[in-house]
Design a protein around this motif. Structure first.
Motif, PDB file in Angstrom:
ATOM      1  N   ILE A  45      16.750   4.573   3.095  1.00 39.01           N
ATOM      2  CA  ILE A  45      16.310   5.401   1.963  1.00 39.01           C
ATOM      3  C   ILE A  45      14.918   4.992   1.515  1.00 39.01           C
ATOM      4  O   ILE A  45      14.044   5.840   1.250  1.00 39.01           O
ATOM      5  N   ILE A  46      14.681   3.666   1.427  1.00 39.92           N
ATOM      6  CA  ILE A  46      13.365   3.182   1.004  1.00 39.92           C
ATOM      7  C   ILE A  46      12.290   3.615   1.999  1.00 39.92           C
ATOM      8  O   ILE A  46      11.203   4.071   1.612  1.00 39.92           O
ATOM      9  N   SER A  47      12.595   3.500   3.267  1.00 40.08           N
ATOM     10  CA  SER A  47      11.629   3.898   4.289  1.00 40.08           C
ATOM     11  C   SER A  47      11.334   5.399   4.211  1.00 40.08           C
ATOM     12  O   SER A  47      10.181   5.822   4.326  1.00 40.08           O
ATOM     13  N   ALA A  48      12.386   6.185   3.976  1.00 38.92           N
ATOM     14  CA  ALA A  48      12.182   7.635   3.864  1.00 38.92           C
ATOM     15  C   ALA A  48      11.354   7.973   2.635  1.00 38.92           C
ATOM     16  O   ALA A  48      10.471   8.853   2.681  1.00 38.92           O
ATOM     17  N   ARG A  49      11.623   7.293   1.511  1.00 38.41           N
ATOM     18  CA  ARG A  49      10.850   7.542   0.288  1.00 38.41           C
ATOM     19  C   ARG A  49       9.381   7.196   0.489  1.00 38.41           C
ATOM     20  O   ARG A  49       8.483   7.896  -0.025  1.00 38.41           O
ATOM     21  N   GLU A  50       9.128   6.112   1.206  1.00 36.40           N
ATOM     22  CA  GLU A  50       7.737   5.740   1.453  1.00 36.40           C
ATOM     23  C   GLU A  50       7.006   6.836   2.220  1.00 36.40           C
ATOM     24  O   GLU A  50       5.853   7.168   1.915  1.00 36.40           O
ATOM     25  N   LYS A  51       7.662   7.415   3.200  1.00 37.90           N
ATOM     26  CA  LYS A  51       7.053   8.492   3.964  1.00 37.90           C
ATOM     27  C   LYS A  51       6.820   9.731   3.107  1.00 37.90           C
ATOM     28  O   LYS A  51       5.788  10.409   3.214  1.00 37.90           O
ATOM     29  N   ILE A  52       7.805  10.026   2.244  1.00 45.60           N
ATOM     30  CA  ILE A  52       7.684  11.207   1.381  1.00 45.60           C
ATOM     31  C   ILE A  52       6.514  11.049   0.419  1.00 45.60           C
ATOM     32  O   ILE A  52       5.693  11.966   0.230  1.00 45.60           O
ATOM     33  N   VAL A  53       6.427   9.867  -0.212  1.00 46.17           N
ATOM     34  CA  VAL A  53       5.341   9.629  -1.178  1.00 46.17           C
ATOM     35  C   VAL A  53       3.991   9.650  -0.474  1.00 46.17           C
ATOM     36  O   VAL A  53       3.008  10.220  -0.989  1.00 46.17           O
TER      37      VAL A  53
END
Length: 314
Positions: A251-259
């Motif tokens: 989830i953290i990795s996905a959020r980093e990509k989204i941001v």
């Protein structure tokens, strides 16, 4: 390492030739019995005993088989030539298979480098390389003979002998797997990204396992052709916790990509507006636009539009 194995140098002859000679001898024995003379019957009895003894000298070998020759406890070499032969019937002949065999070891629980319990299994391909070591350096013959057959009698067979070798390989592979698995962490969650782990090691871990197995099994004359880890997982008692941790990291990795993508899109939008002079935006308007775009782009759900009937400041 020096080997004591050598090829059999004793007398041996073609089995079909010896069979022809024994048929001639059998005909002579029948003629002696038919003579009904005392000397003929006595000679026939002696020759019959000799004929029966000679009958136990036959042996045959298929490709990738070997026979260890023992004469009253003394090692006389190994016969590896394929074909049908006759040798000294007083030789004890121990047949072995030199063909490759598979071993699929059940997963075992071990502790990795940082102490986490993991389940790990392996599959390997092995074969006999040195028949002298296999027969006389380890107690494989006793292990094979200690398993009685269906009738309760203890006999020597090739299958029992190879099962004894397989049991030896299984025990040593268990020890080697524990040794190698304890040198590496399961993954990079608790070690640096550059450090080799069980999950990322791949061929390097398999090579280390192969070297460790060959080092342990060299004393038994057994060669490991290939060894690979075929099962790797956390032990059940920590699997659920590790799964939640992996989910959180995902989830953290996905959020980093989204941001990262949202910031890039906002920057591009502001630059296009300024370059094409679509509208002049002061600092407050830019901040409001950035805030609204980030909310829309980073939200888990679709944004709901709100119509502003006043001005930006009311």
């Amino acid at each position: 390492m020096e080997t004591k194995e050598f090829n059999f140098k004793g007398f041996k002859t073609n089995g079909f030739l010896m069979l022809f000679l024994m048929l001639i001898l059998l005909a002579g024995i029948v003629w002696l019995y038919s003579s009904l003379e005392v000397w003929g019957i006595i000679t026939g009895i002696v020759l019959t005993i000799i004929w029966i003894i000679l009958f136990f000298g036959y042996t045959k070998l298929e490709p990738n088989e070997a026979i260890v020759m023992i004469f009253f406890g003394k090692y006389k070499g190994v016969l590896k030539e394929t074909g049908f032969f006759w040798v000294n019937p007083f030789m004890t002949k121990k047949k072995l298979s030199m063909r490759a065999r598979n071993l699929n070891a059940d997963p075992i629980k071990v502790n990795d480098k940082v102490g986490n319990p993991v389940l790990i299994g392996l599959v390997l391909v092995w074969k006999l390389k040195d028949t002298y070591k296999a027969m006389f350096e380890i107690d494989a013959q006793t292990m094979a003979a200690s398993r009685p057959g269906k009738d309760g009698a203890i006999t020597y067979t090739v299958s029992k002998q190879m099962d004894a070798f397989e049991n030896f390989v299984a025990i040593q592979s268990d020890a080697a797997l524990r040794q190698v698995a304890g040198l590496y962490a399961y993954d990079n969650n608790v070690v640096s990204d550059t450090e080799l782990t069980l999950r990322s090691g791949g061929e390097e871990i398999n090579d280390d396992l192969l070297k460790e197995l060959n080092s342990r099994l060299e004393m038994a004359g057994i060669e490991i052709i290939e060894a690979r880890i075929n099962y790797l997982a956390y032990a059940p008692e920590i699997a659920a916790v590790m799964l939640r941790r992996q989910q959180a990291e995902a989830i953290i990795s996905a959020r980093e990509k989204i941001v990262e993508g949202a910031v890039t899109m906002v920057k591009m939008a502001l630059e296009r507006i300024e370059d094409e002079s679509i509208v002049e935006l002061d600092g407050d308007k830019k901040a409001a636009m950035v805030s609204n775009l980030l909310v829309v782009l980073c939200a888990d759900e679709s944004a709901q539009p709100v119509l502003n009937t006043g001005t930006l400041y009311q």
